[in-house]
Enzyme design. Structure first.
Site, PDB file in Angstrom:
ATOM      1  N   LYS A 205      -5.907 -50.857 -14.674  1.00 54.96           N
ATOM      2  CA  LYS A 205      -6.993 -51.255 -13.774  1.00 54.96           C
ATOM      3  C   LYS A 205      -7.137 -52.768 -13.816  1.00 54.96           C
ATOM      4  O   LYS A 205      -7.245 -53.352 -14.893  1.00 54.96           O
ATOM      5  CB  LYS A 205      -8.313 -50.596 -14.205  1.00 54.96           C
ATOM      6  CG  LYS A 205      -9.501 -51.029 -13.332  1.00 54.96           C
ATOM      7  CD  LYS A 205     -10.741 -50.220 -13.642  1.00 54.96           C
ATOM      8  CE  LYS A 205     -11.622 -50.813 -14.705  1.00 54.96           C
ATOM      9  NZ  LYS A 205     -12.357 -52.030 -14.321  1.00 54.96           N
TER      10      LYS A 205
ATOM     11  N   ASP B   6      -9.073 -55.903 -18.818  1.00 57.65           N
ATOM     12  CA  ASP B   6     -10.135 -56.901 -18.644  1.00 57.65           C
ATOM     13  C   ASP B   6      -9.773 -58.186 -19.387  1.00 57.65           C
ATOM     14  O   ASP B   6     -10.422 -58.572 -20.351  1.00 57.65           O
ATOM     15  CB  ASP B   6     -11.477 -56.324 -19.136  1.00 57.65           C
ATOM     16  CG  ASP B   6     -11.942 -55.177 -18.252  1.00 57.65           C
ATOM     17  OD1 ASP B   6     -11.735 -55.245 -17.028  1.00 57.65           O
ATOM     18  OD2 ASP B   6     -12.506 -54.201 -18.779  1.00 57.65           O
TER      19      ASP B   6
ATOM     20  N   THR C 287     -23.430 -47.508 -13.542  1.00 60.45           N
ATOM     21  CA  THR C 287     -24.024 -46.927 -14.760  1.00 60.45           C
ATOM     22  C   THR C 287     -24.993 -47.905 -15.430  1.00 60.45           C
ATOM     23  O   THR C 287     -25.774 -47.525 -16.280  1.00 60.45           O
ATOM     24  CB  THR C 287     -22.936 -46.497 -15.773  1.00 60.45           C
ATOM     25  OG1 THR C 287     -21.985 -47.550 -15.873  1.00 60.45           O
ATOM     26  CG2 THR C 287     -22.260 -45.236 -15.344  1.00 60.45           C
TER      27      THR C 287
ATOM     28  N   LYS D 267     -14.641 -53.052  -5.850  1.00 54.66           N
ATOM     29  CA  LYS D 267     -15.949 -52.533  -5.400  1.00 54.66           C
ATOM     30  C   LYS D 267     -16.461 -53.208  -4.132  1.00 54.66           C
ATOM     31  O   LYS D 267     -17.520 -53.841  -4.129  1.00 54.66           O
ATOM     32  CB  LYS D 267     -16.991 -52.684  -6.519  1.00 54.66           C
ATOM     33  CG  LYS D 267     -16.644 -51.972  -7.814  1.00 54.66           C
ATOM     34  CD  LYS D 267     -17.794 -52.053  -8.810  1.00 54.66           C
ATOM     35  CE  LYS D 267     -17.514 -51.336 -10.110  1.00 54.66           C
ATOM     36  NZ  LYS D 267     -16.532 -51.999 -10.978  1.00 54.66           N
TER      37      LYS D 267
ATOM     38  N   ASP E 248      -9.939 -52.637  -8.866  1.00 52.82           N
ATOM     39  CA  ASP E 248     -11.375 -52.316  -8.950  1.00 52.82           C
ATOM     40  C   ASP E 248     -12.191 -53.499  -8.427  1.00 52.82           C
ATOM     41  O   ASP E 248     -12.694 -54.299  -9.208  1.00 52.82           O
ATOM     42  CB  ASP E 248     -11.676 -52.017 -10.428  1.00 52.82           C
ATOM     43  CG  ASP E 248     -13.128 -51.699 -10.703  1.00 52.82           C
ATOM     44  OD1 ASP E 248     -13.866 -51.391  -9.751  1.00 52.82           O
ATOM     45  OD2 ASP E 248     -13.523 -51.750 -11.887  1.00 52.82           O
TER      46      ASP E 248
ATOM     47  N   ASP F  41     -19.647 -54.375   2.245  1.00 49.13           N
ATOM     48  CA  ASP F  41     -19.936 -55.320   3.330  1.00 49.13           C
ATOM     49  C   ASP F  41     -20.036 -54.504   4.623  1.00 49.13           C
ATOM     50  O   ASP F  41     -20.023 -53.273   4.579  1.00 49.13           O
ATOM     51  CB  ASP F  41     -18.810 -56.378   3.409  1.00 49.13           C
ATOM     52  CG  ASP F  41     -19.319 -57.710   3.951  1.00 49.13           C
ATOM     53  OD1 ASP F  41     -20.097 -57.693   4.935  1.00 49.13           O
ATOM     54  OD2 ASP F  41     -18.939 -58.763   3.411  1.00 49.13           O
TER      55      ASP F  41
ATOM     56  N   GLN G 141     -21.300 -49.788 -24.328  1.00 50.49           N
ATOM     57  CA  GLN G 141     -21.414 -48.603 -23.489  1.00 50.49           C
ATOM     58  C   GLN G 141     -22.493 -47.698 -24.063  1.00 50.49           C
ATOM     59  O   GLN G 141     -22.653 -47.608 -25.280  1.00 50.49           O
ATOM     60  CB  GLN G 141     -20.084 -47.838 -23.430  1.00 50.49           C
ATOM     61  CG  GLN G 141     -18.958 -48.591 -22.717  1.00 50.49           C
ATOM     62  CD  GLN G 141     -19.065 -48.512 -21.203  1.00 50.49           C
ATOM     63  OE1 GLN G 141     -20.108 -48.169 -20.649  1.00 50.49           O
ATOM     64  NE2 GLN G 141     -17.991 -48.867 -20.516  1.00 50.49           N
TER      65      GLN G 141
ATOM     66  N   ARG H  39     -11.544 -51.399 -24.069  1.00 49.84           N
ATOM     67  CA  ARG H  39     -11.481 -51.902 -25.446  1.00 49.84           C
ATOM     68  C   ARG H  39     -10.943 -50.949 -26.507  1.00 49.84           C
ATOM     69  O   ARG H  39     -10.264 -51.417 -27.431  1.00 49.84           O
ATOM     70  CB  ARG H  39     -12.851 -52.472 -25.844  1.00 49.84           C
ATOM     71  CG  ARG H  39     -13.121 -53.791 -25.134  1.00 49.84           C
ATOM     72  CD  ARG H  39     -14.579 -54.125 -25.058  1.00 49.84           C
ATOM     73  NE  ARG H  39     -15.293 -53.176 -24.205  1.00 49.84           N
ATOM     74  CZ  ARG H  39     -16.608 -53.198 -24.017  1.00 49.84           C
ATOM     75  NH1 ARG H  39     -17.339 -54.099 -24.637  1.00 49.84           N
ATOM     76  NH2 ARG H  39     -17.167 -52.319 -23.207  1.00 49.84           N
TER      77      ARG H  39
HETATM   78  O1  C5P Z   1     -13.836 -51.546 -22.640  1.00 51.91           O
HETATM   79  P1  C5P Z   1     -14.371 -50.340 -21.920  1.00 51.91           P
HETATM   80  O2  C5P Z   1     -13.629 -49.065 -22.259  1.00 51.91           O
HETATM   81  O3  C5P Z   1     -15.864 -50.196 -22.045  1.00 51.91           O
HETATM   82  O4  C5P Z   1     -14.039 -50.645 -20.381  1.00 51.91           O
HETATM   83  C1  C5P Z   1     -14.482 -49.819 -19.338  1.00 51.91           C
HETATM   84  C2  C5P Z   1     -14.060 -50.392 -18.034  1.00 51.91           C
HETATM   85  O5  C5P Z   1     -14.623 -49.613 -16.994  1.00 51.91           O
HETATM   86  C3  C5P Z   1     -14.522 -51.831 -17.780  1.00 51.91           C
HETATM   87  O6  C5P Z   1     -13.536 -52.450 -16.949  1.00 51.91           O
HETATM   88  C4  C5P Z   1     -15.799 -51.648 -17.017  1.00 51.91           C
HETATM   89  O7  C5P Z   1     -16.090 -52.728 -16.173  1.00 51.91           O
HETATM   90  C5  C5P Z   1     -15.484 -50.406 -16.184  1.00 51.91           C
HETATM   91  N1  C5P Z   1     -16.639 -49.663 -15.723  1.00 51.91           N
HETATM   92  C6  C5P Z   1     -17.588 -49.127 -16.583  1.00 51.91           C
HETATM   93  N2  C5P Z   1     -18.656 -48.434 -16.089  1.00 51.91           N
HETATM   94  C7  C5P Z   1     -18.792 -48.270 -14.760  1.00 51.91           C
HETATM   95  C8  C5P Z   1     -17.853 -48.798 -13.879  1.00 51.91           C
HETATM   96  C9  C5P Z   1     -16.780 -49.496 -14.406  1.00 51.91           C
HETATM   97  O8  C5P Z   1     -17.461 -49.267 -17.794  1.00 51.91           O
HETATM   98  N3  C5P Z   1     -19.796 -47.574 -14.305  1.00 51.91           N
END
Ligand code: C5P
Length: 232
Positions: free
Chosen positions: A32, A10, A119, A61, A59, A64, A190, A211
């Site tokens: 990713k 990211d 989520t 998503k 990724d 359409d 999260q 992260r």
């Molecule tokens: O930094 P972190 O470990 O939280 O990153 C999780 C990755 O997974 C991010 O790219 C986030 O956008 C993605 N993601 C998520 N939850 C979801 C779908 C995707 O955290 N339900």
């Protein structure tokens, strides 16, 4: 099916991404690429990372009408990504069209997985704003079954949902799970998190880790720890 750790890259620019990937001199992690990096840098970022020898989960998503998704998937397939995704809310017909578009002339194609409910969507908002009168868990399981019916390989879900998805769709149906944190690490924004070890126990096929690796003092050591705990 090979279990693996996918690093969520990211970053907002190609340079920041390459600076990060340059730290890995011995291994080539599965990465990713999300909307931010793809929209900033375009398809060339995918080609560059592929050229460096990494597997890529793109990724984006997609969501359409079936014809548009089919044609877009054909473009992504030519980019030679290894995994990509769409929203199951686009219906079984849309997911089937996506699969057709993604399949190359020689019959090969990237792994295709579906997002069930994000989520970030709470059960309350799903019911009040989207007028879905089922529980969020029933919705996730139903969308996963729709993805399976369409011929997709699996779903993206929280590790805590992976068990019920596997129970309903079978253990061959893939679960790709973000929301992973080390037992002694920062949770950040999260909410429903699991450790790599626990994700392995629940049956995740791939964990997506951002992260805890990208923001670590030693990202390579953090990646190796993830692999050790998840793959064994
Ligand atoms: O930094 P972190 O470990 O939280 O990153 C999780 C990755 O997974 C991010 O790219 C986030 O956008 C993605 N993601 C998520 N939850 C979801 C779908 C995707 O955290 N339900």
């Amino acid at each position: 099916m090979g279990k693996d750790v996918i690093i969520a890259c990211d970053f907002s620019s190609a340079q920041a991404t390459f600076d990060f990937l340059d730290k890995f001199t011995e291994e080539k992690p599965f990465v990713k690429i999300g909307m931010e990096l793809f929209y900033a840098e375009g398809p060339s970022i995918v080609k560059e990372i592929k050229k460096r020898g990494h597997k890529i989960f793109l990724d984006l998503k997609l969501h359409d009408i079936p014809n548009t998704v089919k044609k877009s998937m054909a473009v992504l397939s030519k980019l030679d990504v290894d995994m990509t995704n769409l929203h199951a809310a686009g219906t079984v017909e849309m997911m089937k069209a996506a699969l057709e578009g993604l399949t190359r002339e020689d019959g090969t194609r990237p792994i295709l997985i579906a997002v069930t409910q994000l989520t970030s969507t709470s059960e309350e908002r799903m019911q009040k704003e989207l007028l879905i009168n089922a529980s969020i868990n029933d919705t996730i399981v139903k969308y996963a079954n729709n993805a399976k019916e369409a011929g997709l390989d699996g779903v993206v879900c929280s590790p805590l949902e992976a068990g019920m998805v596997k129970e309903s769709c079978g253990k061959e149906f893939m679960t790709v799970t973000p929301g992973v944190r080390f037992a002694d690490g920062d949770v950040g924004d999260q909410v429903r998190v699991t450790t790599p070890e626990k994700a392995k126990e629940i049956g995740s096929d791939y964990i997506v880790v951002g992260r805890p690796i990208t923001a670590a003092d030693d990202p390579v050591a953090a990646y190796r720890r993830c692999v050790r705990e998840f793959v064994g």
